[in-house]
Design a protein around this motif. Structure first.
Motif, PDB file in Angstrom:
ATOM      1  N   ILE A 100      25.269 -19.586 -43.714  1.00 59.26           N
ATOM      2  CA  ILE A 100      23.869 -19.590 -44.123  1.00 59.26           C
ATOM      3  C   ILE A 100      23.093 -18.676 -43.180  1.00 59.26           C
ATOM      4  CG2 ILE A 100      23.163 -21.601 -42.745  1.00 59.26           C
ATOM      5  CD1 ILE A 100      21.433 -22.410 -45.236  1.00 59.26           C
ATOM      6  N   ASN A 101      22.234 -17.814 -43.746  1.00 61.03           N
ATOM      7  CA  ASN A 101      21.528 -16.807 -42.957  1.00 61.03           C
ATOM      8  C   ASN A 101      20.196 -17.306 -42.424  1.00 61.03           C
ATOM      9  OD1 ASN A 101      23.536 -14.977 -43.373  1.00 61.03           O
ATOM     10  ND2 ASN A 101      22.315 -13.514 -44.553  1.00 61.03           N
ATOM     11  N   SER A 102      19.743 -16.620 -41.397  1.00 56.26           N
ATOM     12  CA  SER A 102      18.396 -16.851 -40.894  1.00 56.26           C
ATOM     13  C   SER A 102      17.383 -16.289 -41.882  1.00 56.26           C
ATOM     14  CB  SER A 102      18.230 -16.187 -39.530  1.00 56.26           C
ATOM     15  OG  SER A 102      16.876 -16.069 -39.195  1.00 56.26           O
ATOM     16  N   LYS A 103      16.240 -16.909 -41.935  1.00 56.43           N
ATOM     17  CA  LYS A 103      15.189 -16.456 -42.846  1.00 56.43           C
ATOM     18  C   LYS A 103      14.734 -15.039 -42.512  1.00 56.43           C
ATOM     19  CE  LYS A 103      10.901 -18.240 -44.883  1.00 56.43           C
ATOM     20  NZ  LYS A 103       9.903 -19.327 -44.827  1.00 56.43           N
ATOM     21  N   ASN A 104      14.739 -14.698 -41.228  1.00 57.73           N
ATOM     22  CA  ASN A 104      14.236 -13.395 -40.792  1.00 57.73           C
ATOM     23  C   ASN A 104      15.230 -12.261 -41.003  1.00 57.73           C
ATOM     24  OD1 ASN A 104      11.804 -14.536 -39.913  1.00 57.73           O
ATOM     25  ND2 ASN A 104      12.686 -15.076 -37.918  1.00 57.73           N
ATOM     26  N   SER A 105      16.527 -12.586 -41.061  1.00 54.83           N
ATOM     27  CA  SER A 105      17.529 -11.523 -41.182  1.00 54.83           C
ATOM     28  C   SER A 105      17.961 -11.285 -42.615  1.00 54.83           C
ATOM     29  CB  SER A 105      18.761 -11.872 -40.343  1.00 54.83           C
ATOM     30  OG  SER A 105      19.389 -13.035 -40.856  1.00 54.83           O
ATOM     31  N   ASN A 106      17.519 -12.149 -43.531  1.00 53.22           N
ATOM     32  CA  ASN A 106      17.953 -12.026 -44.918  1.00 53.22           C
ATOM     33  C   ASN A 106      17.271 -10.842 -45.601  1.00 53.22           C
ATOM     34  OD1 ASN A 106      19.827 -13.342 -46.572  1.00 53.22           O
ATOM     35  ND2 ASN A 106      18.190 -14.136 -47.871  1.00 53.22           N
ATOM     36  N   ILE A 107      17.902 -10.309 -46.634  1.00 46.07           N
ATOM     37  CA  ILE A 107      17.330  -9.157 -47.325  1.00 46.07           C
ATOM     38  C   ILE A 107      16.164  -9.580 -48.206  1.00 46.07           C
ATOM     39  CG2 ILE A 107      19.526  -7.931 -47.284  1.00 46.07           C
ATOM     40  CD1 ILE A 107      19.822  -8.634 -50.267  1.00 46.07           C
ATOM     41  N   ASN A 108      15.297  -8.631 -48.508  1.00 49.77           N
ATOM     42  CA  ASN A 108      14.158  -8.873 -49.395  1.00 49.77           C
ATOM     43  C   ASN A 108      13.900  -7.627 -50.219  1.00 49.77           C
ATOM     44  OD1 ASN A 108      12.287  -7.095 -47.808  1.00 49.77           O
ATOM     45  ND2 ASN A 108      12.659  -8.681 -46.244  1.00 49.77           N
ATOM     46  N   SER A 109      12.861  -7.639 -51.005  1.00 50.37           N
ATOM     47  CA  SER A 109      12.587  -6.524 -51.930  1.00 50.37           C
ATOM     48  C   SER A 109      12.304  -5.212 -51.215  1.00 50.37           C
ATOM     49  CB  SER A 109      11.410  -6.886 -52.839  1.00 50.37           C
ATOM     50  OG  SER A 109      10.250  -7.177 -52.062  1.00 50.37           O
TER      51      SER A 109
ATOM     52  N   PRO B 129      34.097 -14.717 -48.887  1.00 48.50           N
ATOM     53  CA  PRO B 129      32.635 -14.631 -48.751  1.00 48.50           C
ATOM     54  C   PRO B 129      32.231 -13.375 -47.960  1.00 48.50           C
ATOM     55  CG  PRO B 129      33.475 -16.793 -48.090  1.00 48.50           C
ATOM     56  CD  PRO B 129      34.648 -15.884 -48.195  1.00 48.50           C
ATOM     57  N   ILE B 130      31.157 -12.740 -48.403  1.00 46.54           N
ATOM     58  CA  ILE B 130      30.574 -11.581 -47.698  1.00 46.54           C
ATOM     59  C   ILE B 130      29.121 -11.927 -47.396  1.00 46.54           C
ATOM     60  CG2 ILE B 130      30.009  -9.124 -47.823  1.00 46.54           C
ATOM     61  CD1 ILE B 130      32.990  -9.536 -47.923  1.00 46.54           C
ATOM     62  N   HIS B 131      28.707 -11.751 -46.140  1.00 47.27           N
ATOM     63  CA  HIS B 131      27.302 -12.010 -45.825  1.00 47.27           C
ATOM     64  C   HIS B 131      26.555 -10.696 -45.584  1.00 47.27           C
ATOM     65  CE1 HIS B 131      29.716 -12.619 -42.095  1.00 47.27           C
ATOM     66  NE2 HIS B 131      28.814 -11.802 -41.573  1.00 47.27           N
ATOM     67  N   ILE B 132      25.265 -10.726 -45.873  1.00 48.28           N
ATOM     68  CA  ILE B 132      24.434  -9.518 -45.833  1.00 48.28           C
ATOM     69  C   ILE B 132      23.263  -9.738 -44.885  1.00 48.28           C
ATOM     70  CG2 ILE B 132      23.337  -7.758 -47.280  1.00 48.28           C
ATOM     71  CD1 ILE B 132      24.221  -9.572 -49.693  1.00 48.28           C
ATOM     72  N   PHE B 133      22.971  -8.746 -44.055  1.00 48.56           N
ATOM     73  CA  PHE B 133      21.771  -8.761 -43.220  1.00 48.56           C
ATOM     74  C   PHE B 133      20.951  -7.506 -43.498  1.00 48.56           C
ATOM     75  CE2 PHE B 133      24.910 -10.778 -40.119  1.00 48.56           C
ATOM     76  CZ  PHE B 133      24.609 -12.068 -40.532  1.00 48.56           C
ATOM     77  N   ASP B 134      19.655  -7.635 -43.307  1.00 45.41           N
ATOM     78  CA  ASP B 134      18.785  -6.452 -43.321  1.00 45.41           C
ATOM     79  C   ASP B 134      19.060  -5.683 -42.032  1.00 45.41           C
ATOM     80  OD1 ASP B 134      16.655  -4.623 -43.071  1.00 45.41           O
ATOM     81  OD2 ASP B 134      15.345  -5.903 -44.276  1.00 45.41           O
ATOM     82  N   MET B 135      19.663  -4.509 -42.151  1.00 46.17           N
ATOM     83  CA  MET B 135      20.108  -3.761 -40.972  1.00 46.17           C
ATOM     84  C   MET B 135      18.958  -3.436 -40.037  1.00 46.17           C
ATOM     85  SD  MET B 135      22.767  -2.617 -39.486  1.00 46.17           S
ATOM     86  CE  MET B 135      22.975  -1.658 -37.982  1.00 46.17           C
TER      87      MET B 135
END
Length: 703
Positions: free
Chosen positions: A222-231, A167-173
């Motif tokens: 499972i990621n936080s709603k605020n740190s997850n990527i978006n458009s 598994p690889i997790h992604i955050f909005d840097m």
């Protein structure tokens, strides 16, 4: 787990039919439940077809929960079995990402505070990405195994997870405060709002990925709603980790989290593939999104991860498998399984098993792997089969001590504890009453050293009572004791000694109401005794109501018309405490005598089916089931295999002097199938017999 055949062929060069591959996978421990053919459509015409295998993978085979993992096992077995031109190709990793590092503007740090829960953590930044739909090849790959594409970033991480199992997790840097990744325990009462729009209250047992201000993820599952990527995301942080499987399992269970990442982390990923999977993900994202590598890979390993060292004995392999496999073939299998041979001699090999094989940590596990690749179908079964006729212990040629050890072990397995009481006790009115009842004369001690021990015990009951009282007075109210000991008495002016097995059970009324199944009761203790009979091969015993001077509601279990067991509830006036105590005493010497005489006879099972009929009838309260049982055994010996009491009812809607029995009869023949006509005739005879002998009134079961 769904596996795409076309996808597997990216890593292993094979040209075998899907049916053949399915058969081989089943042979090596991956049963294929079904094969589904799918067609990949592009621009309204058929572009390609694929076969999807639905494979059952056991939870301990975390290494095989990916396409490359399955390909790796296929390569080992196909190569060993002589298939030519089989090559294993690992997913491409190159150093192209390093060309962008000179333009690096992101400097971030990783800190692991919980070193036992997070063994390894790696991260990298990719900048200037554009989030768009995935290219067709990526969408097709995911759709083929039932995953809906989301966007080019998330789809790549899903692809790598199903490709390599990591598994690889992604955050909005840009949302990571302080450009720091901290792996630590959460603080009590931390509120975590996750991407599934649920708020979870965390505590200090929960492992989280944190920046300098806020939690970003619960252990990468499972990621936080605020740190997850978006458009609008332009820069991303990729994390790859090895977490302690038990930690992930407990967190997922506590917070009802079910994700693919959690599924793999709790089973154990390959700790040596953490950076490799991160590189693979970074290269694919860079290629698909035209982004830039924004940092070096930072890799923090909190503790070294070593291969499993195992001593593998050739003799043990031969004894376990039942066949001698050549040393050359054993070494070849080990090589194909990526097991390294450190040293060897004529008797054994010292090997190192790669850490990703978390299911192979013992010699027997490695032998199973050798057999799996060698092929269990290649082990011929001898025509001379040795089978154990009975599942029960064999008492042939056993000494009294060996028989005692077997039965004691049986009792211990049911929660009983062995006690050893004094062979002397104090003479009292109850012991006199008991001796008078059994016509025993007590042996007095002329010069007792203690007034409380002035006679030899003539029953195990008194020592058992004292032991129970001692435990009750110290708060131990749930008691299951047994003792194998001698009693002493005079008979015809001779001093005699005899061995008995005594059993006792005691629990409070409150406890029994809470846990009725495990409660001390007459029937539970009787069941324990019947299990002892079962392992001793005692079947044709009978029971009668018995008036014991110190037991109420007591029975005598007889074998060959001789008393073998007394069983009942100890009278309250004797025990002087308002607690239910059940006691049984088995004539040990009589039991041993016919155990040693028993012979095992082989009786083949009937090839004809067993039939069952239930019969319900009213009968006088004074008539016991045992009486009904014994009469029926004598009346119908031919086809009745077993008789069981199904239900007993007395009370409302019945006359006060009556009770209702429902009894189950099991019929079987060794010669033919019993038809309804035959069984109905037998049941009619039984009904008439019960009416005539016991005054029974037959009831309709539907009433």
């Amino acid at each position: 787990m769904r596996i795409s055949y076309n996808w597997i062929k990216k890593y292993i060069s094979i040209d075998l039919s899907i049916e053949k591959i399915s058969s081989i996978l089943t042979d090596i421990g991956f049963p294929v439940k079904r094969i589904k053919k799918i067609f990949i459509e592009k621009e309204n015409h058929i572009e390609d077809e694929d076969n999807i295998l639905d494979i059952e993978i056991t939870p301990n085979r975390a290494d095989a929960m990916s396409h490359y993992g399955i390909a790796r096992d296929l390569y080992a077995v196909l190569t060993f079995r002589g298939y030519k031109k089989v090559h294993l190709l690992k997913p491409i990793i190159n150093n192209s990402y390093q060309k962008d590092i000179s333009n690096n503007k992101y400097c971030f740090q990783i800190f692991i505070e919980e070193k036992k829960k997070c063994i390894r953590y790696s991260g990298i930044v990719i900048s200037k990405i554009k989030i768009n739909p995935s290219p067709n090849w990526l969408s097709f790959r995911l759709k083929s195994i039932g995953i809906n594409p989301i966007n080019n970033i998330i789809d790549v991480t899903n692809f790598v997870m199903h490709e390599l199992g990591q598994p690889i997790h992604i955050f909005d840097m840009d949302q990571i405060e302080g450009k720091k990744i901290i792996i630590r325990n959460a603080k009590n009462h931390t509120i975590f709002e996750s991407v599934d729009n649920r708020k979870r209250k965390l505590n200090e047992k929960d492992l989280i990925i944190h920046d300098t201000k806020k939690p970003l993820s619960i252990a990468g599952i499972i990621n936080s709603k605020n740190s997850n990527i978006n458009s609008k995301t332009k820069n991303i942080f990729l994390g790859s980790a090895y977490f302690d499987p038990m930690t992930i399992r407990s967190i997922g269970k506590r917070h009802f989290i079910k994700t693919d990442a959690k599924f793999r982390f709790e089973r154990g990923v390959d700790p040596h593939q953490i950076v490799y999977a991160l590189q693979r993900t970074a290269i694919l994202i860079k290629k698909i999104t035209k982004g830039k590598i924004g940092s070096d890979i930072i890799d923090i390993c909190s503790q070294p991860i070593f291969p499993f060292k195992i001593q593998l004995r050739y003799k043990k392999i031969r004894e376990t498998i039942g066949k001698s496999i050549s040393k050359e073939k054993i070494k070849k299998i080990l090589f194909l399984l990526e097991v390294i041979i450190v040293s060897e001699n004529e008797k054994f090999l010292l090997v190192l098993v790669p850490p990703y094989r978390i299911d192979v940590q013992r010699e027997i596990d490695l032998i199973e792997e050798i057999l799996r690749i060698y092929g269990i179908n290649n082990i011929k079964i001898s025509n001379n089969n040795n089978i154990r006729i009975s599942p029960f212990p064999n008492f042939f040629h056993k000494t009294k001590e060996e028989i005692q050890k077997i039965i004691s072990k049986q009792l211990v397995c049911h929660g009983f504890q062995e006690v050893i009481n004094y062979s002397m006790n104090k003479k009292n009115e109850y012991s006199c009453l008991l001796n008078s009842f059994f016509n025993r004369k007590e042996i007095n001690i002329i010069n007792p050293t203690n007034k409380f021990y002035n006679s030899m015990r003539s029953s195990l009951l008194f020592g058992m009572i004292n032991c129970i009282k001692y435990n009750h007075n110290r708060g131990n109210i749930k008691i299951r004791f047994f003792e194998i000991g001698k009693i002493y008495f005079q008979e015809n002016n001779k001093f005699l000694e005899k061995t008995f097995l005594s059993l006792s059970m005691s629990e409070t009324e409150k406890k029994r109401m809470i846990d009725p199944i495990n409660s001390s009761s007459f029937f539970y203790l009787k069941g324990i005794i019947e299990q002892i009979f079962q392992i001793c091969g005692i079947n044709n015993y009978s029971q009668i109501l018995f008036s014991h001077p110190l037991l109420e509601k007591s029975i005598s279990i007889q074998y060959k018309n001789k008393n073998l067991v007394f069983l009942g509830k100890i009278k309250e006036e004797f025990f002087l405490q308002k607690k239910e105590i059940f006691y049984a005493e088995i004539d040990w010497e009589y039991l041993i005598s016919f155990i040693q005489e028993k012979k095992v006879l082989y009786v083949p099972y009937s090839k004809y089916p067993t039939s069952k009929r239930d019969l319900s009838f009213l009968i006088d309260k004074t008539i016991s089931f045992e009486k009904v049982y014994q009469l029926m055994k004598k009346k119908e010996k031919g086809f009745i295999k077993k008789i069981e009491i199904y239900d007993l009812y007395e009370g409302r809607n019945l006359p006060k002097s009556k009770k209702s029995y429902t009894i189950s009869f099991f019929f079987e023949s060794k010669k033919k199938t019993l038809t309804d006509i035959i069984i109905n005739k037998i049941m009619k005879k039984i009904e008439e017999f019960l009416k005539k002998e016991l005054g029974a009134k037959i009831r309709e079961l539907s009433q």
